[in-house]
Scaffold this motif. Structure first.
Motif, short mmCIF file in Angstrom:
data_model
loop_
_atom_site.label_atom_id
_atom_site.label_comp_id
_atom_site.label_asym_id
_atom_site.label_seq_id
_atom_site.Cartn_x
_atom_site.Cartn_y
_atom_site.Cartn_z
N GLY A 41 -9.13 -5.00 -7.12
CA GLY A 41 -9.76 -3.71 -6.91
C GLY A 41 -10.85 -3.81 -5.87
O GLY A 41 -11.20 -4.89 -5.40
N SER B 12 -14.06 -0.47 -9.22
CA SER B 12 -12.80 -0.89 -9.82
C SER B 12 -12.66 -2.41 -9.79
O SER B 12 -12.22 -3.03 -10.76
CB SER B 12 -11.62 -0.25 -9.08
N GLU C 52 -12.34 -2.64 1.58
CA GLU C 52 -11.22 -2.03 0.86
C GLU C 52 -10.13 -1.53 1.79
O GLU C 52 -9.01 -1.24 1.36
CB GLU C 52 -11.70 -0.89 -0.03
N ALA D 273 -7.67 1.22 -9.02
CA ALA D 273 -8.24 2.08 -7.97
C ALA D 273 -8.35 3.50 -8.51
O ALA D 273 -7.33 4.14 -8.77
CB ALA D 273 -7.36 2.06 -6.72
N THR E 168 -6.45 3.02 -2.32
CA THR E 168 -7.18 1.92 -1.70
C THR E 168 -6.22 0.95 -1.00
O THR E 168 -5.40 0.31 -1.66
CB THR E 168 -7.99 1.14 -2.76
N THR F 266 -5.04 4.07 -12.24
CA THR F 266 -5.68 5.05 -11.38
C THR F 266 -5.96 6.33 -12.16
O THR F 266 -5.33 6.59 -13.18
CB THR F 266 -4.82 5.36 -10.15
#
Length: 267
Positions: free
Chosen positions: A64, A68, A109, A134, A139, A160
């Motif tokens: 992540g 995250s 990211e 994410a 991402t 997510t």
């Protein structure tokens, strides 16, 4: 627009009293467990597959960025002390490397192949599993890692908080706790982050239970790394064997774990 980016349901929060702010946050937080509950079948599917893969010497990777990534690292770091699992069975990776745990490195990211590159030091094999985390579901660091993992025969999953995201479409198992817009518009460290943390708790706790790392309802393989845990372990032994607390503590320190005491001690 992504659900996590929708405007807050609360207007003029800068004019609210502290009590009104706290009440509003709490009202929104109450929606999270409902969103997570809808995803139990998907979480079950992932954990069921993970049990067999970990038994076959596979590993679980969390990937992540930002909040995250930090949540994945937090969950992974707690597995060895809580369940006595060796380091390196559950691994958390964050875009930007370890320095990003404490300091935001936002551009990291966007490295589409960065996640898969970060995994290469671990000598990846087809029994490994990648869970991309994410909130946005978009991402690049995470999406790229999932697609590269798919091409290399790994099991992939995603967590997510937006529906129909790129990460969900890429992963074999898509976990989507949709809890609605944030109290503070776009601040996914709040509801989205909490939902992700709840899902991570469910994945690893159920996984460790099914791997035999819990007896009854007790963490019998926890590491005795401080006084509090020695006391907790001693109490477990007292509850199981009905012996005096001091004797339980002596046995615990002698054998090194609650499980070892229960396996070796004869009343």
């Amino acid at each position: 627009m992504k659900v996590t980016e929708l405007a807050s349901l609360y207007d003029n929060i800068d004019q609210m009293t502290v009590r009104e702010i706290l009440t509003g946050i709490n009202n929104e937080d109450a929606k999270i467990h409902i969103a997570v509950k809808t995803q139990i079948p998907k979480i079950e599917e992932l954990v069921t597959k993970l049990v067999d893969r970990i038994k076959a010497d596979g590993r679980l990777f969390y990937l992540g960025a930002g909040t995250s990534g930090r949540l994945g690292i937090l969950d992974a770091s707690e597995i060895p002390p809580t369940f006595g699992m060796p380091q390196g069975v559950v691994i958390g990776l964050i875009a930007g490397g370890d320095k990003a745990i404490r300091k935001a490195i936002e551009a990291a990211e966007d490295d589409y192949h960065g996640g898969w590159a970060d995994m290469q030091k671990f000598k990846i094999n087809e029994k490994d599993t990648v869970v991309g985390i994410a909130a946005s579901g978009e991402t690049p660091y995470v999406i790229g890692a999932i697609k590269d993992a798919n091409r290399n025969g790994l099991l992939t999953a995603s967590i997510t908080c937006n529906p129909d995201s790129a990460i969900a479409k890429a992963a074999h198992i898509a976990i989507e706790p949709i809890a609605g817009p944030e109290f503070l518009t776009g601040s996914t460290r709040m509801k989205a982050g909490t939902a992700q943390k709840l899902v991570l708790n469910m994945i690893t706790t159920s996984l460790m239970i099914k791997l035999g790392r819990v007896k009854g309802n007790k963490m019998v393989d926890m590491q005795l790394t401080n006084k509090k845990l020695v006391e907790r372990g001693s109490k477990m032994i007292v509850d199981e064997l009905g012996i005096e607390i001091e004797k339980a503590k002596r046995l615990l320190l002698l054998h090194g774990s609650v499980r070892a005491v229960l396996d070796n001690y004869k009343t």
